[in-house]
Design a protein around this motif. Structure first.
Motif, PDB file in Angstrom:
ATOM      1  N   VAL A 162     116.629  37.354 131.734  1.00 33.10           N
ATOM      2  CA  VAL A 162     116.181  38.136 130.576  1.00 33.10           C
ATOM      3  C   VAL A 162     117.176  39.265 130.304  1.00 33.10           C
ATOM      4  CG1 VAL A 162     114.342  39.612 129.669  1.00 33.10           C
ATOM      5  CG2 VAL A 162     113.762  37.536 130.950  1.00 33.10           C
ATOM      6  N   GLN A 163     117.670  39.880 131.374  1.00 33.63           N
ATOM      7  CA  GLN A 163     118.661  40.952 131.198  1.00 33.63           C
ATOM      8  C   GLN A 163     119.926  40.413 130.532  1.00 33.63           C
ATOM      9  OE1 GLN A 163     119.179  43.942 134.337  1.00 33.63           O
ATOM     10  NE2 GLN A 163     117.670  42.821 135.536  1.00 33.63           N
ATOM     11  N   LYS A 164     120.308  39.194 130.895  1.00 33.24           N
ATOM     12  CA  LYS A 164     121.482  38.596 130.252  1.00 33.24           C
ATOM     13  C   LYS A 164     121.234  38.410 128.751  1.00 33.24           C
ATOM     14  CE  LYS A 164     124.809  36.715 132.305  1.00 33.24           C
ATOM     15  NZ  LYS A 164     126.168  37.216 132.649  1.00 33.24           N
ATOM     16  N   ARG A 165     120.010  38.074 128.388  1.00 36.13           N
ATOM     17  CA  ARG A 165     119.687  37.921 126.968  1.00 36.13           C
ATOM     18  C   ARG A 165     119.737  39.264 126.258  1.00 36.13           C
ATOM     19  NH1 ARG A 165     114.366  34.468 126.195  1.00 36.13           N
ATOM     20  NH2 ARG A 165     114.183  34.207 128.445  1.00 36.13           N
ATOM     21  N   VAL A 166     119.308  40.322 126.953  1.00 39.05           N
ATOM     22  CA  VAL A 166     119.391  41.671 126.367  1.00 39.05           C
ATOM     23  C   VAL A 166     120.858  42.011 126.090  1.00 39.05           C
ATOM     24  CG1 VAL A 166     119.006  44.137 126.772  1.00 39.05           C
ATOM     25  CG2 VAL A 166     117.272  42.459 127.506  1.00 39.05           C
ATOM     26  N   ALA A 167     121.718  41.692 127.058  1.00 34.82           N
ATOM     27  CA  ALA A 167     123.145  42.002 126.895  1.00 34.82           C
ATOM     28  C   ALA A 167     123.728  41.241 125.710  1.00 34.82           C
ATOM     29  CB  ALA A 167     123.901  41.669 128.180  1.00 34.82           C
ATOM     30  N   LEU A 168     123.300  40.002 125.536  1.00 36.91           N
ATOM     31  CA  LEU A 168     123.796  39.200 124.417  1.00 36.91           C
ATOM     32  C   LEU A 168     123.241  39.728 123.091  1.00 36.91           C
ATOM     33  CD1 LEU A 168     125.630  36.824 123.949  1.00 36.91           C
ATOM     34  CD2 LEU A 168     123.715  35.278 124.388  1.00 36.91           C
ATOM     35  N   ALA A 169     121.969  40.103 123.093  1.00 36.90           N
ATOM     36  CA  ALA A 169     121.361  40.674 121.884  1.00 36.90           C
ATOM     37  C   ALA A 169     122.103  41.944 121.483  1.00 36.90           C
ATOM     38  CB  ALA A 169     119.883  40.969 122.123  1.00 36.90           C
ATOM     39  N   ARG A 170     122.475  42.744 122.472  1.00 39.30           N
ATOM     40  CA  ARG A 170     123.208  43.982 122.178  1.00 39.30           C
ATOM     41  C   ARG A 170     124.544  43.674 121.508  1.00 39.30           C
ATOM     42  NH1 ARG A 170     124.772  48.015 126.939  1.00 39.30           N
ATOM     43  NH2 ARG A 170     125.955  46.212 127.568  1.00 39.30           N
ATOM     44  N   ALA A 171     125.225  42.622 121.995  1.00 40.01           N
ATOM     45  CA  ALA A 171     126.518  42.276 121.399  1.00 40.01           C
ATOM     46  C   ALA A 171     126.358  41.798 119.956  1.00 40.01           C
ATOM     47  CB  ALA A 171     127.203  41.199 122.238  1.00 40.01           C
ATOM     48  N   LEU A 172     125.230  41.168 119.666  1.00 37.46           N
ATOM     49  CA  LEU A 172     125.058  40.550 118.349  1.00 37.46           C
ATOM     50  C   LEU A 172     124.507  41.488 117.292  1.00 37.46           C
ATOM     51  CD1 LEU A 172     123.680  37.076 119.308  1.00 37.46           C
ATOM     52  CD2 LEU A 172     125.965  37.706 118.539  1.00 37.46           C
ATOM     53  N   VAL A 173     123.926  42.584 117.708  1.00 38.31           N
ATOM     54  CA  VAL A 173     123.198  43.416 116.759  1.00 38.31           C
ATOM     55  C   VAL A 173     124.133  44.053 115.727  1.00 38.31           C
ATOM     56  CG1 VAL A 173     123.175  45.605 118.018  1.00 38.31           C
ATOM     57  CG2 VAL A 173     121.236  44.983 116.618  1.00 38.31           C
ATOM     58  N   ALA A 174     125.402  44.195 116.072  1.00 44.79           N
ATOM     59  CA  ALA A 174     126.361  44.769 115.119  1.00 44.79           C
ATOM     60  C   ALA A 174     126.924  43.719 114.166  1.00 44.79           C
ATOM     61  CB  ALA A 174     127.489  45.463 115.865  1.00 44.79           C
ATOM     62  N   ASP A 175     126.410  42.486 114.241  1.00 44.27           N
ATOM     63  CA  ASP A 175     126.827  41.440 113.319  1.00 44.27           C
ATOM     64  C   ASP A 175     128.338  41.194 113.371  1.00 44.27           C
ATOM     65  OD1 ASP A 175     126.524  39.521 111.381  1.00 44.27           O
ATOM     66  OD2 ASP A 175     126.677  40.937 109.716  1.00 44.27           O
ATOM     67  N   PRO A 176     128.855  40.845 114.556  1.00 49.11           N
ATOM     68  CA  PRO A 176     130.305  40.690 114.704  1.00 49.11           C
ATOM     69  C   PRO A 176     130.841  39.443 113.997  1.00 49.11           C
ATOM     70  CG  PRO A 176     129.209  39.952 116.688  1.00 49.11           C
ATOM     71  CD  PRO A 176     128.139  40.546 115.810  1.00 49.11           C
ATOM     72  N   GLU A 177     132.145  39.467 113.720  1.00 50.14           N
ATOM     73  CA  GLU A 177     132.848  38.270 113.220  1.00 50.14           C
ATOM     74  C   GLU A 177     133.344  37.436 114.382  1.00 50.14           C
ATOM     75  OE1 GLU A 177     135.302  38.975 109.100  1.00 50.14           O
ATOM     76  OE2 GLU A 177     136.008  39.934 110.921  1.00 50.14           O
ATOM     77  N   LEU A 178     133.615  38.138 115.486  1.00 49.99           N
ATOM     78  CA  LEU A 178     134.127  37.473 116.681  1.00 49.99           C
ATOM     79  C   LEU A 178     133.359  37.993 117.885  1.00 49.99           C
ATOM     80  CD1 LEU A 178     136.277  35.755 118.193  1.00 49.99           C
ATOM     81  CD2 LEU A 178     137.696  37.806 118.268  1.00 49.99           C
ATOM     82  N   LEU A 179     132.857  37.067 118.676  1.00 58.91           N
ATOM     83  CA  LEU A 179     132.119  37.425 119.883  1.00 58.91           C
ATOM     84  C   LEU A 179     132.888  36.915 121.094  1.00 58.91           C
ATOM     85  CD1 LEU A 179     129.490  38.438 121.284  1.00 58.91           C
ATOM     86  CD2 LEU A 179     128.561  36.135 120.907  1.00 58.91           C
ATOM     87  N   LEU A 180     133.179  37.813 122.025  1.00 55.69           N
ATOM     88  CA  LEU A 180     133.900  37.448 123.241  1.00 55.69           C
ATOM     89  C   LEU A 180     132.899  37.443 124.396  1.00 55.69           C
ATOM     90  CD1 LEU A 180     136.954  39.866 122.734  1.00 55.69           C
ATOM     91  CD2 LEU A 180     136.837  37.444 122.103  1.00 55.69           C
ATOM     92  N   LEU A 181     132.735  36.291 125.022  1.00 56.06           N
ATOM     93  CA  LEU A 181     131.749  36.150 126.099  1.00 56.06           C
ATOM     94  C   LEU A 181     132.466  35.873 127.417  1.00 56.06           C
ATOM     95  CD1 LEU A 181     129.126  33.801 124.352  1.00 56.06           C
ATOM     96  CD2 LEU A 181     128.993  36.280 124.654  1.00 56.06           C
ATOM     97  N   ASP A 182     132.252  36.737 128.394  1.00 58.19           N
ATOM     98  CA  ASP A 182     132.882  36.561 129.695  1.00 58.19           C
ATOM     99  C   ASP A 182     131.839  36.024 130.682  1.00 58.19           C
ATOM    100  OD1 ASP A 182     134.750  36.574 131.666  1.00 58.19           O
ATOM    101  OD2 ASP A 182     134.879  38.750 131.858  1.00 58.19           O
ATOM    102  N   GLU A 183     131.955  34.760 131.002  1.00 57.28           N
ATOM    103  CA  GLU A 183     131.064  34.102 131.969  1.00 57.28           C
ATOM    104  C   GLU A 183     129.591  34.400 131.714  1.00 57.28           C
ATOM    105  OE1 GLU A 183     132.252  33.359 135.764  1.00 57.28           O
ATOM    106  OE2 GLU A 183     134.336  33.076 135.159  1.00 57.28           O
ATOM    107  N   PRO A 184     129.102  34.085 130.522  1.00 57.33           N
ATOM    108  CA  PRO A 184     127.701  34.401 130.207  1.00 57.33           C
ATOM    109  C   PRO A 184     126.704  33.606 131.046  1.00 57.33           C
ATOM    110  CG  PRO A 184     128.630  33.016 128.490  1.00 57.33           C
ATOM    111  CD  PRO A 184     129.764  33.389 129.404  1.00 57.33           C
ATOM    112  N   ALA A 185     127.147  32.489 131.638  1.00 54.27           N
ATOM    113  CA  ALA A 185     126.211  31.654 132.413  1.00 54.27           C
ATOM    114  C   ALA A 185     126.123  32.096 133.868  1.00 54.27           C
ATOM    115  CB  ALA A 185     126.622  30.186 132.328  1.00 54.27           C
ATOM    116  N   GLY A 186     126.965  33.062 134.256  1.00 50.01           N
ATOM    117  CA  GLY A 186     126.987  33.486 135.659  1.00 50.01           C
ATOM    118  C   GLY A 186     125.623  33.943 136.137  1.00 50.01           C
ATOM    119  N   GLY A 187     125.136  33.368 137.216  1.00 47.26           N
ATOM    120  CA  GLY A 187     123.877  33.790 137.803  1.00 47.26           C
ATOM    121  C   GLY A 187     122.638  33.242 137.129  1.00 47.26           C
TER     122      GLY A 187
END
Ligand SMILES: Nc1ncnc2c1ncn2[C@@H]1O[C@H](COP(=O)(O)OP(=O)(O)O)[C@@H](O)[C@H]1O
Ligand SMILES: [Mg+2]
Length: 264
Positions: A162-187
């Motif tokens: 769930v915390q990983k989803r919070v981190a992803l939601a935080r990245a998306l809230v600014a409506d980016p054109e480019l999203l850089l994900l570093d090992e999002p599946a880790g753990g």
């Protein structure tokens, strides 16, 4: 797939990074077209994180150049990313333990507010309307990730997935054109990895994604293009099928067919 690929949103050409005598990246080229998911894979030490850090302005290459939206991207720094409409996640969580989930996500929208979300949160230089808008966006991002009910919780009280989803939601809230994900599946558990894959695929309509991941199955299933690094060089770039079929890749990295194992 269109027949002629669109002009890349992000382009890296001839990127070379040395750490002392060690060549971490050697003349690496990378193209990220708009609204495309590009996966970056390779064995440990291949240079994935270094390339990610070059893209996010953490590491400055000794040679090579970057362009973003057709313009040179020189000397950019992590704090410039929001203005460039680039968002990133971190290999860990990087959430603020003392802030609620909602505040954590609102911080991600700081490009929307002149004073910055942190300024807004601490009561400096903000307007009430901006703040309402910011929180509305943060709540919408939480709802999109099916975690609206966690808004008032402190991150540390929630399961890791769930915390990983919070981190992803935080990245998306600014409506980016480019999203850089570093090992999002880790753990993450297998079920969470599948859900993450579906979410990343769903982002493709809205933004380009660079996915650094050693979870090969995830990369092969969500990416439009895959770039394979080994010893700091690009071994192969192509569609997942092309990459999978290349014996050089199999030898250098996969060892066995990709289906046989997901962890490197
Ligand atoms: N800050 C650093 N200082 C010295 N060497 C580094 C540094 N960061 C990475 N390296 C080295 O650069 C190479 C590539 O590392 P990295 O980009 O972390 O690979 P990957 O993410 O693919 O595992 C490795 O040999 C690593 O030890
Ligand atoms: Mg790494």
């Amino acid at each position: 797939m269109t027949s002629s690929p669109p002009e890349p949103l992000l382009r890296a050409e001839g990127v070379t990074v040395r750490f002392g005598g060690l060549v971490a990246l050697s003349e690496v080229d990378l193209e990220v077209p708009p609204r495309t998911v590009v996966g970056l894979i390779g064995p440990n030490g291949a240079g994935k994180t270094t390339l990610f850090n070059v893209l996010s302005g953490v590491v400055r290459p000794q040679e090579g150049r970057l362009t973003y939206g057709g313009r040179p991207l020189r000397d950019h720094r992590p704090h410039h990313l929001a203005r460039l409409r680039i968002a990133r996640t971190f290999q860990g969580l990087n959430l603020f333990g003392g802030m609620t989930v909602l505040d954590n996500v609102a911080v991600g929208a700081d490009r929307l507010a002149a004073g910055g979300a942190l300024g807004m949160l601490t009561g400096l230089g903000r307007h009430a309307r901006d703040e309402r808008d910011l929180y509305a966006r943060a709540r919408a991002a939480l709802a999109e990730f099916d975690i609206a009910d966690t808004a008032a919780a402190l991150p540390g009280t929630l399961p890791y997935g769930v915390q990983k989803r919070v981190a992803l939601a935080r990245a998306l809230v600014a409506d980016p054109e480019l999203l850089l994900l570093d090992e999002p599946a880790g753990g993450l558990s297998a079920g969470d990895v599948d859900a993450l894959g579906a979410r990343i695929r769903g982002l493709r309509d809205r933004m380009a994604v660079v996915l650094v991941e050693h979870h090969v199955d995830l990369v092969m299933s969500v990416c439009d293009r895959v770039v394979v690094l080994n010893f700091g060089r690009v071994v192969r770039a192509g569609t997942p099928d092309e990459v999978r079929a290349d014996p050089a890749v199999t030898e250098a990295y996969l060892g066995t067919p990709a289906e046989a194992g997901s962890d490197a």
